[in-house]
Design an enzyme around this catalytic site. Structure first.
Site, PDB file in Angstrom:
ATOM      1  N   GLU A   1      -0.791  -1.463   2.584  1.00  0.00           N
ATOM      2  CA  GLU A   1      -0.601  -0.151   1.959  1.00  0.00           C
ATOM      3  C   GLU A   1      -1.889   0.209   1.219  1.00  0.00           C
ATOM      4  O   GLU A   1      -2.400  -0.604   0.441  1.00  0.00           O
ATOM      5  CB  GLU A   1       0.560  -0.193   0.974  1.00  0.00           C
ATOM      6  CG  GLU A   1       1.905  -0.499   1.586  1.00  0.00           C
ATOM      7  CD  GLU A   1       2.977  -0.591   0.521  1.00  0.00           C
ATOM      8  OE1 GLU A   1       3.284   0.430  -0.115  1.00  0.00           O
ATOM      9  OE2 GLU A   1       3.506  -1.696   0.321  1.00  0.00           O
TER      10      GLU A   1
ATOM     11  N   ARG B   1       4.369 -16.631   1.332  1.00  0.00           N
ATOM     12  CA  ARG B   1       3.223 -15.941   0.759  1.00  0.00           C
ATOM     13  C   ARG B   1       2.390 -16.920  -0.056  1.00  0.00           C
ATOM     14  O   ARG B   1       2.848 -18.008  -0.431  1.00  0.00           O
ATOM     15  CB  ARG B   1       3.682 -14.784  -0.133  1.00  0.00           C
ATOM     16  CG  ARG B   1       4.477 -15.204  -1.353  1.00  0.00           C
ATOM     17  CD  ARG B   1       4.925 -14.003  -2.160  1.00  0.00           C
ATOM     18  NE  ARG B   1       3.791 -13.284  -2.719  1.00  0.00           N
ATOM     19  CZ  ARG B   1       3.867 -12.088  -3.262  1.00  0.00           C
ATOM     20  NH1 ARG B   1       5.024 -11.432  -3.279  1.00  0.00           N
ATOM     21  NH2 ARG B   1       2.801 -11.506  -3.775  1.00  0.00           N
TER      22      ARG B   1
ATOM     23  N   LYS C   1      -0.057  -5.756  -7.173  1.00  0.00           N
ATOM     24  CA  LYS C   1      -1.024  -4.656  -7.209  1.00  0.00           C
ATOM     25  C   LYS C   1      -0.764  -3.726  -8.389  1.00  0.00           C
ATOM     26  O   LYS C   1      -1.706  -3.163  -8.961  1.00  0.00           O
ATOM     27  CB  LYS C   1      -1.001  -3.886  -5.895  1.00  0.00           C
ATOM     28  CG  LYS C   1      -1.803  -4.555  -4.791  1.00  0.00           C
ATOM     29  CD  LYS C   1      -2.110  -3.624  -3.638  1.00  0.00           C
ATOM     30  CE  LYS C   1      -0.966  -3.478  -2.710  1.00  0.00           C
ATOM     31  NZ  LYS C   1      -1.315  -2.733  -1.476  1.00  0.00           N
TER      32      LYS C   1
END
Length: 566
Positions: free
Chosen positions: A47, A273, A283
Protein backbone atom coordinates in the site's frame (compact mmCIF):
# COMPACT_ATOMS: atom_id res chain seq x y z
CA UNK A 1 31.22 -13.37 18.13
CA UNK A 2 29.38 -16.61 17.41
CA UNK A 3 26.81 -16.73 14.65
CA UNK A 4 23.23 -16.34 15.93
CA UNK A 5 20.92 -19.29 15.60
CA UNK A 6 18.97 -19.35 12.33
CA UNK A 7 15.77 -21.17 11.51
CA UNK A 8 17.30 -23.99 9.48
CA UNK A 9 16.67 -27.55 8.43
CA UNK A 10 19.43 -30.19 8.28
CA UNK A 11 20.80 -30.86 4.84
CA UNK A 12 20.39 -34.35 3.46
CA UNK A 13 24.11 -34.62 2.80
CA UNK A 14 26.06 -35.51 5.91
CA UNK A 15 28.32 -32.71 7.00
CA UNK A 16 26.74 -30.19 4.62
CA UNK A 17 25.70 -26.83 6.08
CA UNK A 18 22.15 -26.42 7.28
CA UNK A 19 19.75 -24.99 4.70
CA UNK A 20 17.42 -22.18 5.82
CA UNK A 21 13.81 -23.26 5.90
CA UNK A 22 11.46 -22.03 3.18
CA UNK A 23 8.32 -24.15 3.18
CA UNK A 24 7.18 -22.53 -0.06
CA UNK A 25 10.00 -23.97 -2.18
CA UNK A 26 8.69 -27.56 -2.23
CA UNK A 27 5.15 -26.28 -2.89
CA UNK A 28 6.28 -24.33 -5.94
CA UNK A 29 8.45 -27.20 -7.13
CA UNK A 30 5.55 -29.67 -6.81
CA UNK A 31 3.21 -27.36 -8.75
CA UNK A 32 5.73 -27.07 -11.58
CA UNK A 33 6.54 -30.79 -11.58
CA UNK A 34 2.86 -31.76 -11.70
CA UNK A 35 2.11 -29.36 -14.53
CA UNK A 36 -0.35 -27.38 -12.44
CA UNK A 37 1.60 -24.32 -13.50
CA UNK A 38 4.06 -24.02 -16.36
CA UNK A 39 5.78 -21.12 -14.60
CA UNK A 40 5.51 -19.24 -11.33
CA UNK A 41 4.10 -15.72 -11.09
CA UNK A 42 4.26 -13.91 -7.73
CA UNK A 43 3.64 -10.32 -6.73
CA UNK A 44 4.65 -7.77 -4.10
CA UNK A 45 1.57 -5.60 -3.39
CA UNK A 46 2.41 -2.73 -0.98
CA UNK A 47 0.00 0.00 0.00
CA UNK A 48 1.53 3.39 -0.91
CA UNK A 49 0.70 4.91 2.49
CA UNK A 50 4.19 4.94 3.97
CA UNK A 51 7.78 3.82 3.45
CA UNK A 52 8.73 0.14 3.40
CA UNK A 53 10.17 -1.28 6.63
CA UNK A 54 12.31 -4.28 7.52
CA UNK A 55 9.24 -6.53 7.64
CA UNK A 56 8.53 -5.74 4.00
CA UNK A 57 12.08 -6.82 3.15
CA UNK A 58 11.19 -10.39 4.04
CA UNK A 59 8.12 -10.31 1.79
CA UNK A 60 10.15 -8.77 -1.03
CA UNK A 61 12.84 -11.44 -0.70
CA UNK A 62 10.27 -14.24 -0.55
CA UNK A 63 8.26 -13.12 -3.59
CA UNK A 64 11.07 -11.91 -5.82
CA UNK A 65 13.40 -14.65 -4.57
CA UNK A 66 11.04 -17.50 -5.47
CA UNK A 67 10.39 -16.00 -8.88
CA UNK A 68 14.13 -15.74 -9.53
CA UNK A 69 14.88 -19.21 -8.21
CA UNK A 70 12.25 -20.91 -10.38
CA UNK A 71 12.67 -18.76 -13.48
CA UNK A 72 9.30 -17.05 -13.08
CA UNK A 73 7.97 -13.53 -12.85
CA UNK A 74 7.24 -11.17 -9.97
CA UNK A 75 4.97 -8.13 -10.29
CA UNK A 76 5.15 -4.92 -8.31
CA UNK A 77 1.56 -3.85 -7.78
CA UNK A 78 0.47 -0.93 -5.64
CA UNK A 79 -2.68 -1.62 -3.64
CA UNK A 80 -3.89 1.94 -4.08
CA UNK A 81 -7.49 1.74 -2.87
CA UNK A 82 -7.35 4.42 -0.15
CA UNK A 83 -6.38 7.73 -1.79
CA UNK A 84 -6.83 9.70 1.43
CA UNK A 85 -3.66 8.11 2.87
CA UNK A 86 -1.59 7.61 -0.26
CA UNK A 87 1.07 9.78 -1.80
CA UNK A 88 3.37 9.80 -4.82
CA UNK A 89 6.32 10.19 -2.42
CA UNK A 90 5.59 6.73 -1.04
CA UNK A 91 5.22 5.22 -4.52
CA UNK A 92 8.62 6.58 -5.56
CA UNK A 93 10.29 5.48 -2.32
CA UNK A 94 8.90 1.93 -2.55
CA UNK A 95 10.17 1.49 -6.10
CA UNK A 96 13.58 2.80 -5.07
CA UNK A 97 13.74 0.41 -2.09
CA UNK A 98 12.86 -2.65 -4.18
CA UNK A 99 15.56 -1.78 -6.71
CA UNK A 100 18.06 -1.01 -3.95
CA UNK A 101 17.52 -4.48 -2.47
CA UNK A 102 18.60 -5.86 -5.83
CA UNK A 103 15.31 -6.87 -7.41
CA UNK A 104 13.52 -5.87 -10.61
CA UNK A 105 9.84 -6.47 -11.18
CA UNK A 106 8.52 -8.07 -14.34
CA UNK A 107 6.89 -5.69 -16.79
CA UNK A 108 5.61 -2.25 -15.82
CA UNK A 109 4.70 -1.08 -12.35
CA UNK A 110 1.11 -2.11 -11.78
CA UNK A 111 -1.66 -0.43 -9.79
CA UNK A 112 -4.84 -1.94 -8.42
CA UNK A 113 -6.52 1.25 -9.65
CA UNK A 114 -5.90 0.06 -13.21
CA UNK A 115 -8.55 -2.57 -12.52
CA UNK A 116 -11.19 -0.28 -11.00
CA UNK A 117 -13.45 -0.54 -14.06
CA UNK A 118 -13.32 -4.32 -14.02
CA UNK A 119 -13.80 -4.47 -10.24
CA UNK A 120 -16.83 -2.21 -10.53
CA UNK A 121 -18.32 -4.46 -13.18
CA UNK A 122 -17.72 -7.52 -11.02
CA UNK A 123 -19.38 -5.76 -8.07
CA UNK A 124 -22.41 -5.23 -10.33
CA UNK A 125 -22.28 -8.96 -11.19
CA UNK A 126 -22.41 -9.80 -7.48
CA UNK A 127 -25.44 -7.54 -7.03
CA UNK A 128 -27.20 -9.14 -9.99
CA UNK A 129 -26.53 -12.65 -8.65
CA UNK A 130 -27.89 -11.70 -5.23
CA UNK A 131 -24.46 -11.88 -3.60
CA UNK A 132 -24.11 -8.17 -2.73
CA UNK A 133 -26.32 -5.39 -1.41
CA UNK A 134 -26.18 -1.70 -0.48
CA UNK A 135 -26.29 -1.14 3.28
CA UNK A 136 -27.22 2.10 5.06
CA UNK A 137 -25.98 1.19 8.55
CA UNK A 138 -23.63 3.71 10.13
CA UNK A 139 -20.17 2.43 11.01
CA UNK A 140 -21.20 2.28 14.67
CA UNK A 141 -24.37 0.32 13.86
CA UNK A 142 -22.43 -2.01 11.56
CA UNK A 143 -19.99 -2.87 14.37
CA UNK A 144 -22.93 -3.64 16.66
CA UNK A 145 -24.61 -5.87 14.07
CA UNK A 146 -21.37 -7.68 13.28
CA UNK A 147 -21.29 -9.52 16.60
CA UNK A 148 -18.11 -10.77 18.24
CA UNK A 149 -15.82 -13.79 18.34
CA UNK A 150 -18.27 -15.47 20.74
CA UNK A 151 -21.57 -14.15 19.41
CA UNK A 152 -22.93 -14.37 15.85
CA UNK A 153 -23.77 -11.24 13.94
CA UNK A 154 -27.22 -10.08 12.95
CA UNK A 155 -28.50 -9.43 9.46
CA UNK A 156 -28.60 -5.82 8.39
CA UNK A 157 -32.15 -4.50 7.97
CA UNK A 158 -31.09 -3.59 4.41
CA UNK A 159 -29.87 -7.10 3.54
CA UNK A 160 -33.06 -8.10 1.71
CA UNK A 161 -33.19 -5.19 -0.68
CA UNK A 162 -34.06 -6.27 -4.19
CA UNK A 163 -31.57 -6.47 -7.01
CA UNK A 164 -32.96 -3.48 -8.89
CA UNK A 165 -32.92 -1.23 -5.82
CA UNK A 166 -29.33 -2.28 -5.06
CA UNK A 167 -28.25 -1.61 -8.64
CA UNK A 168 -29.87 1.82 -8.52
CA UNK A 169 -28.29 2.74 -5.17
CA UNK A 170 -24.86 1.49 -6.23
CA UNK A 171 -25.07 3.53 -9.42
CA UNK A 172 -25.99 6.60 -7.40
CA UNK A 173 -23.09 5.91 -5.03
CA UNK A 174 -20.79 5.88 -8.06
CA UNK A 175 -22.41 9.07 -9.38
CA UNK A 176 -21.52 10.92 -6.17
CA UNK A 177 -25.04 11.47 -4.78
CA UNK A 178 -24.16 10.39 -1.25
CA UNK A 179 -21.76 11.59 1.42
CA UNK A 180 -18.73 9.71 2.68
CA UNK A 181 -19.82 6.81 4.87
CA UNK A 182 -23.52 7.24 4.09
CA UNK A 183 -23.76 3.88 2.32
CA UNK A 184 -21.55 0.89 1.55
CA UNK A 185 -21.76 -2.11 -0.75
CA UNK A 186 -21.51 -5.41 1.14
CA UNK A 187 -21.21 -9.04 0.14
CA UNK A 188 -24.11 -11.25 1.20
CA UNK A 189 -22.41 -14.28 2.80
CA UNK A 190 -23.17 -15.38 6.36
CA UNK A 191 -23.60 -13.13 9.41
CA UNK A 192 -23.43 -16.20 11.67
CA UNK A 193 -20.10 -17.45 10.31
CA UNK A 194 -17.45 -18.13 12.97
CA UNK A 195 -15.03 -16.40 10.59
CA UNK A 196 -15.62 -12.69 11.12
CA UNK A 197 -14.33 -11.93 7.63
CA UNK A 198 -17.31 -13.73 6.10
CA UNK A 199 -19.92 -11.69 7.97
CA UNK A 200 -21.08 -9.67 4.97
CA UNK A 201 -17.80 -7.80 4.40
CA UNK A 202 -17.70 -4.37 2.80
CA UNK A 203 -16.83 -4.29 -0.88
CA UNK A 204 -17.06 -0.54 -1.61
CA UNK A 205 -16.96 2.63 0.46
CA UNK A 206 -17.80 6.18 -0.55
CA UNK A 207 -14.73 8.43 -0.46
CA UNK A 208 -14.84 11.79 -2.20
CA UNK A 209 -11.06 11.96 -2.57
CA UNK A 210 -8.70 12.76 -5.45
CA UNK A 211 -6.75 9.70 -6.49
CA UNK A 212 -3.09 9.99 -7.50
CA UNK A 213 -3.63 7.69 -10.52
CA UNK A 214 -7.30 8.04 -11.52
CA UNK A 215 -7.86 11.67 -10.52
CA UNK A 216 -11.53 12.44 -9.76
CA UNK A 217 -13.01 9.64 -11.82
CA UNK A 218 -14.14 7.68 -8.77
CA UNK A 219 -15.79 8.55 -5.49
CA UNK A 220 -16.30 4.91 -4.50
CA UNK A 221 -13.30 2.71 -3.77
CA UNK A 222 -13.07 -1.06 -3.33
CA UNK A 223 -11.67 -2.43 -0.09
CA UNK A 224 -8.55 -4.58 0.16
CA UNK A 225 -10.21 -8.00 0.32
CA UNK A 226 -12.33 -7.39 -2.78
CA UNK A 227 -9.45 -5.86 -4.73
CA UNK A 228 -6.63 -8.20 -3.88
CA UNK A 229 -7.75 -11.60 -5.11
CA UNK A 230 -9.31 -10.25 -8.26
CA UNK A 231 -6.16 -8.28 -9.08
CA UNK A 232 -4.18 -11.50 -8.60
CA UNK A 233 -6.54 -13.27 -10.98
CA UNK A 234 -6.32 -10.54 -13.63
CA UNK A 235 -2.52 -10.71 -13.53
CA UNK A 236 -2.37 -14.51 -13.58
CA UNK A 237 -0.66 -14.77 -10.20
CA UNK A 238 -0.01 -18.43 -9.38
CA UNK A 239 1.13 -18.13 -5.77
CA UNK A 240 -0.35 -15.25 -3.78
CA UNK A 241 1.99 -15.09 -0.81
CA UNK A 242 1.10 -13.01 2.25
CA UNK A 243 1.62 -12.99 6.01
CA UNK A 244 -0.21 -15.12 8.54
CA UNK A 245 -2.67 -12.44 9.65
CA UNK A 246 -4.39 -12.96 6.28
CA UNK A 247 -4.95 -16.67 6.85
CA UNK A 248 -8.48 -16.02 8.08
CA UNK A 249 -9.08 -13.91 4.96
CA UNK A 250 -8.35 -16.84 2.64
CA UNK A 251 -11.94 -18.21 2.66
CA UNK A 252 -13.15 -14.78 1.54
CA UNK A 253 -10.38 -14.61 -1.08
CA UNK A 254 -11.62 -17.94 -2.45
CA UNK A 255 -15.32 -16.98 -2.16
CA UNK A 256 -14.84 -14.03 -4.50
CA UNK A 257 -12.88 -16.14 -7.00
CA UNK A 258 -15.63 -18.73 -6.94
CA UNK A 259 -18.48 -16.25 -7.44
CA UNK A 260 -16.91 -14.19 -10.23
CA UNK A 261 -15.92 -15.00 -13.84
CA UNK A 262 -12.21 -14.40 -13.16
CA UNK A 263 -9.63 -15.41 -15.81
CA UNK A 264 -7.48 -17.39 -13.34
CA UNK A 265 -7.68 -18.90 -9.85
CA UNK A 266 -4.58 -18.04 -7.82
CA UNK A 267 -3.87 -19.81 -4.52
CA UNK A 268 -3.07 -17.90 -1.35
CA UNK A 269 -0.25 -19.03 0.96
CA UNK A 270 0.65 -17.47 4.30
CA UNK A 271 4.00 -17.22 6.08
CA UNK A 272 5.01 -15.74 9.40
CA UNK A 273 5.75 -12.05 9.33
CA UNK A 274 9.09 -10.69 10.48
CA UNK A 275 8.85 -9.48 14.08
CA UNK A 276 12.13 -7.88 15.11
CA UNK A 277 12.74 -6.82 18.68
CA UNK A 278 13.71 -3.24 19.55
CA UNK A 279 11.72 -2.05 16.52
CA UNK A 280 8.32 -0.75 15.49
CA UNK A 281 6.97 -1.80 12.09
CA UNK A 282 3.47 -0.35 12.23
CA UNK A 283 3.33 2.20 9.41
CA UNK A 284 0.87 4.24 11.45
CA UNK A 285 3.33 4.45 14.34
CA UNK A 286 6.30 5.04 12.07
CA UNK A 287 4.36 7.94 10.58
CA UNK A 288 3.67 9.19 14.10
CA UNK A 289 7.39 9.20 14.84
CA UNK A 290 7.93 11.29 11.71
CA UNK A 291 4.97 13.63 12.15
CA UNK A 292 5.76 14.35 15.80
CA UNK A 293 9.46 14.85 14.94
CA UNK A 294 10.81 12.16 17.24
CA UNK A 295 13.01 11.36 14.24
CA UNK A 296 14.21 13.45 11.31
CA UNK A 297 12.13 11.69 8.66
CA UNK A 298 11.22 8.34 7.14
CA UNK A 299 14.87 7.80 6.23
CA UNK A 300 16.25 8.64 9.67
CA UNK A 301 19.00 6.03 10.26
CA UNK A 302 17.28 4.96 13.50
CA UNK A 303 14.04 4.05 11.73
CA UNK A 304 13.14 0.47 10.81
CA UNK A 305 12.42 1.60 7.24
CA UNK A 306 14.56 0.25 4.42
CA UNK A 307 15.53 3.81 3.52
CA UNK A 308 16.60 4.29 7.14
CA UNK A 309 18.71 1.14 7.12
CA UNK A 310 20.19 2.18 3.80
CA UNK A 311 21.15 5.62 5.07
CA UNK A 312 22.63 4.06 8.19
CA UNK A 313 24.94 1.98 6.02
CA UNK A 314 23.27 -1.41 5.80
CA UNK A 315 23.94 -3.15 2.51
CA UNK A 316 21.32 -4.83 0.31
CA UNK A 317 23.27 -8.09 0.63
CA UNK A 318 23.19 -7.96 4.43
CA UNK A 319 19.40 -7.58 4.49
CA UNK A 320 18.86 -10.29 1.86
CA UNK A 321 21.16 -12.64 3.77
CA UNK A 322 19.35 -11.86 7.02
CA UNK A 323 15.98 -12.69 5.45
CA UNK A 324 17.38 -15.96 4.13
CA UNK A 325 19.01 -16.78 7.45
CA UNK A 326 15.81 -16.43 9.51
CA UNK A 327 13.92 -18.71 7.14
CA UNK A 328 10.35 -18.67 5.83
CA UNK A 329 7.89 -20.70 7.87
CA UNK A 330 4.46 -20.52 9.50
CA UNK A 331 5.60 -20.12 13.10
CA UNK A 332 5.25 -16.68 14.59
CA UNK A 333 8.08 -15.48 16.77
CA UNK A 334 10.39 -12.57 17.49
CA UNK A 335 13.79 -12.36 15.82
CA UNK A 336 16.60 -10.87 17.84
CA UNK A 337 18.09 -7.65 16.49
CA UNK A 338 21.53 -9.18 17.02
CA UNK A 339 20.89 -11.48 14.03
CA UNK A 340 20.42 -8.50 11.74
CA UNK A 341 23.47 -6.82 13.23
CA UNK A 342 25.46 -10.03 12.78
CA UNK A 343 24.53 -10.03 9.11
CA UNK A 344 25.79 -6.50 8.47
CA UNK A 345 28.96 -7.07 10.51
CA UNK A 346 29.65 -10.24 8.54
CA UNK A 347 29.19 -8.41 5.24
CA UNK A 348 31.22 -5.33 6.13
CA UNK A 349 33.99 -7.31 7.81
CA UNK A 350 34.68 -8.86 4.41
CA UNK A 351 33.90 -5.91 2.17
CA UNK A 352 34.54 -2.63 4.00
CA UNK A 353 37.99 -1.07 3.68
CA UNK A 354 39.73 -0.08 6.90
CA UNK A 355 40.46 3.49 7.87
CA UNK A 356 41.22 5.52 10.97
CA UNK A 357 39.09 8.29 12.40
CA UNK A 358 39.62 9.97 15.74
CA UNK A 359 36.24 10.78 17.21
CA UNK A 360 37.43 12.84 20.20
CA UNK A 361 40.74 14.34 19.12
CA UNK A 362 43.59 14.96 21.53
CA UNK A 363 46.67 16.59 20.01
CA UNK A 364 49.99 14.82 20.35
CA UNK A 365 53.37 16.47 19.76
CA UNK A 366 56.27 14.04 19.31
CA UNK A 367 59.08 16.08 20.81
CA UNK A 368 61.99 14.07 19.42
CA UNK A 369 60.64 13.77 15.88
CA UNK A 370 62.49 16.05 13.45
CA UNK A 371 60.57 19.23 12.67
CA UNK A 372 59.51 19.47 9.06
CA UNK A 373 60.02 15.76 8.41
CA UNK A 374 57.11 13.78 6.93
CA UNK A 375 57.06 10.04 6.25
CA UNK A 376 54.51 8.55 3.88
CA UNK A 377 53.38 5.33 5.54
CA UNK A 378 51.48 2.71 3.58
CA UNK A 379 48.75 0.77 5.37
CA UNK A 380 46.60 -1.95 3.83
CA UNK A 381 42.98 -1.04 3.07
CA UNK A 382 41.95 -4.49 4.29
CA UNK A 383 43.85 -7.05 6.39
CA UNK A 384 42.76 -10.06 4.28
CA UNK A 385 41.25 -8.88 1.00
CA UNK A 386 43.28 -7.36 -1.82
CA UNK A 387 42.03 -3.77 -1.71
CA UNK A 388 45.35 -2.01 -2.11
CA UNK A 389 46.85 0.48 0.31
CA UNK A 390 46.19 3.94 1.62
CA UNK A 391 48.89 6.47 2.53
CA UNK A 392 49.16 8.27 5.87
CA UNK A 393 51.66 11.09 6.36
CA UNK A 394 53.47 10.71 9.68
CA UNK A 395 54.91 13.88 11.17
CA UNK A 396 55.67 15.58 14.46
CA UNK A 397 52.03 16.42 15.28
CA UNK A 398 49.10 14.07 15.21
CA UNK A 399 45.80 13.26 16.93
CA UNK A 400 44.80 10.33 19.07
CA UNK A 401 41.46 9.69 20.76
CA UNK A 402 41.03 11.41 24.11
CA UNK A 403 39.91 8.10 25.62
CA UNK A 404 43.28 6.54 24.76
CA UNK A 405 45.14 8.44 27.47
CA UNK A 406 44.49 8.24 31.20
CA UNK A 407 46.58 9.75 33.97
CA UNK A 408 45.33 7.21 36.50
CA UNK A 409 44.35 4.15 34.49
CA UNK A 410 42.59 1.11 35.95
CA UNK A 411 44.26 -2.27 36.21
CA UNK A 412 44.65 -3.96 32.84
CA UNK A 413 44.61 -0.70 30.89
CA UNK A 414 46.54 -1.19 27.62
CA UNK A 415 46.54 2.29 26.19
CA UNK A 416 48.59 5.38 26.85
CA UNK A 417 49.43 6.49 30.39
CA UNK A 418 52.16 8.66 31.93
CA UNK A 419 55.56 7.13 31.10
CA UNK A 420 53.75 4.30 29.32
CA UNK A 421 54.14 3.14 25.75
CA UNK A 422 51.74 2.15 22.96
CA UNK A 423 52.11 1.46 19.28
CA UNK A 424 50.45 3.76 16.81
CA UNK A 425 48.68 1.56 14.26
CA UNK A 426 51.02 0.87 11.31
CA UNK A 427 53.61 3.21 12.76
CA UNK A 428 55.96 3.73 15.70
CA UNK A 429 55.92 3.08 19.41
CA UNK A 430 55.47 6.29 21.41
CA UNK A 431 55.81 7.12 25.09
CA UNK A 432 53.75 9.70 26.99
CA UNK A 433 56.08 12.20 28.65
CA UNK A 434 53.91 15.15 29.67
CA UNK A 435 50.22 16.16 29.70
CA UNK A 436 49.56 19.85 28.99
CA UNK A 437 46.47 21.21 30.74
CA UNK A 438 44.38 24.35 30.47
CA UNK A 439 43.37 26.64 33.32
CA UNK A 440 40.51 24.29 34.27
CA UNK A 441 42.75 21.26 34.48
CA UNK A 442 41.63 19.70 31.23
CA UNK A 443 44.24 17.91 29.16
CA UNK A 444 44.62 19.75 25.86
CA UNK A 445 47.85 18.26 24.51
CA UNK A 446 50.26 15.40 25.05
CA UNK A 447 54.02 15.63 24.69
CA UNK A 448 55.39 12.29 23.65
CA UNK A 449 58.58 10.74 22.31
CA UNK A 450 58.91 8.02 19.72
CA UNK A 451 61.28 5.10 19.28
CA UNK A 452 62.63 5.47 15.71
CA UNK A 453 63.66 1.81 15.64
CA UNK A 454 60.09 0.45 15.96
CA UNK A 455 58.58 1.01 12.53
CA UNK A 456 57.35 -2.41 11.50
CA UNK A 457 59.06 -4.23 14.34
CA UNK A 458 58.87 -4.63 18.10
CA UNK A 459 61.16 -2.69 20.44
CA UNK A 460 64.11 -4.59 21.84
CA UNK A 461 64.13 -5.61 25.49
CA UNK A 462 60.53 -4.63 26.30
CA UNK A 463 56.99 -5.58 25.35
CA UNK A 464 54.37 -3.08 24.20
CA UNK A 465 50.85 -4.51 24.47
CA UNK A 466 48.64 -1.66 23.37
CA UNK A 467 47.90 -0.49 19.82
CA UNK A 468 45.87 2.68 19.23
CA UNK A 469 44.69 4.52 16.13
CA UNK A 470 45.76 8.00 15.11
CA UNK A 471 45.63 10.52 12.27
CA UNK A 472 48.11 13.19 11.22
CA UNK A 473 47.38 16.73 12.34
CA UNK A 474 48.37 18.09 8.95
CA UNK A 475 46.31 16.48 6.19
CA UNK A 476 43.62 14.89 8.29
CA UNK A 477 40.05 15.76 7.39
CA UNK A 478 37.69 17.41 9.83
CA UNK A 479 34.36 15.61 9.79
CA UNK A 480 31.09 15.04 11.62
CA UNK A 481 30.32 11.62 13.04
CA UNK A 482 26.85 10.52 14.09
CA UNK A 483 26.74 7.67 16.55
CA UNK A 484 23.42 5.91 16.02
CA UNK A 485 22.04 3.30 18.33
CA UNK A 486 18.74 1.46 18.62
CA UNK A 487 15.79 3.82 18.65
CA UNK A 488 14.06 1.96 21.47
CA UNK A 489 15.55 0.93 24.79
CA UNK A 490 13.08 -1.92 25.35
CA UNK A 491 13.06 -5.18 23.41
CA UNK A 492 9.28 -4.83 23.11
CA UNK A 493 8.65 -1.11 22.58
CA UNK A 494 4.90 -1.68 22.90
CA UNK A 495 5.24 -2.95 26.46
CA UNK A 496 5.04 -0.03 28.88
CA UNK A 497 4.05 0.59 32.46
CA UNK A 498 1.27 2.79 33.81
CA UNK A 499 -0.63 3.10 30.54
CA UNK A 500 2.25 4.57 28.59
CA UNK A 501 2.87 4.27 24.84
CA UNK A 502 5.72 3.05 22.68
CA UNK A 503 7.00 6.63 22.66
CA UNK A 504 7.93 6.23 26.34
CA UNK A 505 10.46 3.59 25.30
CA UNK A 506 12.40 5.83 22.94
CA UNK A 507 16.10 5.57 23.71
CA UNK A 508 17.33 9.07 24.66
CA UNK A 509 20.86 8.05 23.64
CA UNK A 510 19.93 6.77 20.18
CA UNK A 511 21.89 9.58 18.52
CA UNK A 512 25.06 11.37 19.54
CA UNK A 513 26.53 13.90 17.12
CA UNK A 514 30.29 14.48 17.29
CA UNK A 515 31.73 17.46 15.45
CA UNK A 516 35.38 18.28 14.95
CA UNK A 517 36.37 14.63 14.48
CA UNK A 518 39.52 13.98 12.48
CA UNK A 519 39.71 11.37 9.72
CA UNK A 520 42.71 10.10 7.82
CA UNK A 521 43.34 11.85 4.47
CA UNK A 522 41.98 8.96 2.37
CA UNK A 523 38.49 9.66 3.73
CA UNK A 524 38.42 13.19 2.42
CA UNK A 525 37.00 12.05 -0.92
CA UNK A 526 34.46 9.63 0.53
CA UNK A 527 31.33 9.50 -1.59
CA UNK A 528 27.82 9.17 -0.11
CA UNK A 529 27.19 5.54 0.90
CA UNK A 530 30.89 4.64 0.95
CA UNK A 531 31.36 2.25 3.86
CA UNK A 532 34.39 1.77 6.11
CA UNK A 533 35.51 0.06 9.23
CA UNK A 534 36.88 2.77 11.45
CA UNK A 535 39.52 0.79 13.28
CA UNK A 536 38.61 0.16 16.93
CA UNK A 537 35.36 2.16 16.55
CA UNK A 538 32.91 0.30 14.33
CA UNK A 539 31.49 0.31 10.83
CA UNK A 540 30.54 3.66 9.33
CA UNK A 541 28.93 4.99 6.17
CA UNK A 542 29.19 8.38 4.50
CA UNK A 543 25.72 9.88 4.89
CA UNK A 544 23.55 9.61 1.79
CA UNK A 545 22.11 13.12 2.12
CA UNK A 546 24.52 15.31 4.08
CA UNK A 547 28.00 14.00 3.26
CA UNK A 548 30.06 15.71 0.57
CA UNK A 549 33.64 15.17 -0.63
CA UNK A 550 35.86 17.37 1.51
CA UNK A 551 33.09 17.74 4.12
CA UNK A 552 32.24 14.16 5.07
CA UNK A 553 29.53 13.14 7.50
CA UNK A 554 29.75 9.58 8.74
CA UNK A 555 26.97 7.51 10.30
CA UNK A 556 27.78 4.61 12.58
CA UNK A 557 26.15 1.57 11.04
CA UNK A 558 26.97 -0.85 13.85
CA UNK A 559 29.61 -1.27 16.51
CA UNK A 560 32.39 -3.84 16.14
CA UNK A 561 30.69 -6.15 18.59
CA UNK A 562 27.29 -6.57 20.19
CA UNK A 563 27.32 -4.56 23.43
CA UNK A 564 23.59 -4.85 24.22
CA UNK A 565 23.82 -8.29 25.76
CA UNK A 566 26.86 -7.52 27.91
Amino acid sequence: MSKPTADTAPNAAKGAPAVPVNFLRPIVQADLDSGKHSSIVTRFPPEPNGYLHIGHAKSICVNFGLAQEFGGACHLRFDDTNPAKEDQEYIDAIQEDVKWLGFQWTGPVRYASEYFDQLHDWAVDLIKSGNAYVCDLTPEQAREYRGSLTEPGRNSPFRERGVEENLDLFARMKAGEFKDGERVLRARIDMASPNMNLRDPILYRIRHAHHHQTGDKWCIYPNYDFTHGQSDAIEGITHSICTLEFESHRPLYEWFLDKLPVPATPRQYEFSRLNLNYTITSKRKLKQLVDEQHVEGWDDPRMSTLSGFRRRGYTPASIRNFCEMIGTNRSDGVVDMSMLEFSIRDDLDRNAPRAMCVLRPLKVVISNYPEGQVEQLELPRHPKEDMGVRVLPFARELYIDRDDFMEEPPKGYKRLEPAGEVRLRGSYVIRADEAIKDADGNIVELRCSYDPDTLGKNPEGRKVKGVIHWVPADGSVECEVRLYDRLFKAANPEKTADGGTFLDNINPDSLQVLRGCRAEPSLGNAQPEDRFQFEREGYFCADLKDSRPGQPVFNRTVSLRDSWGS
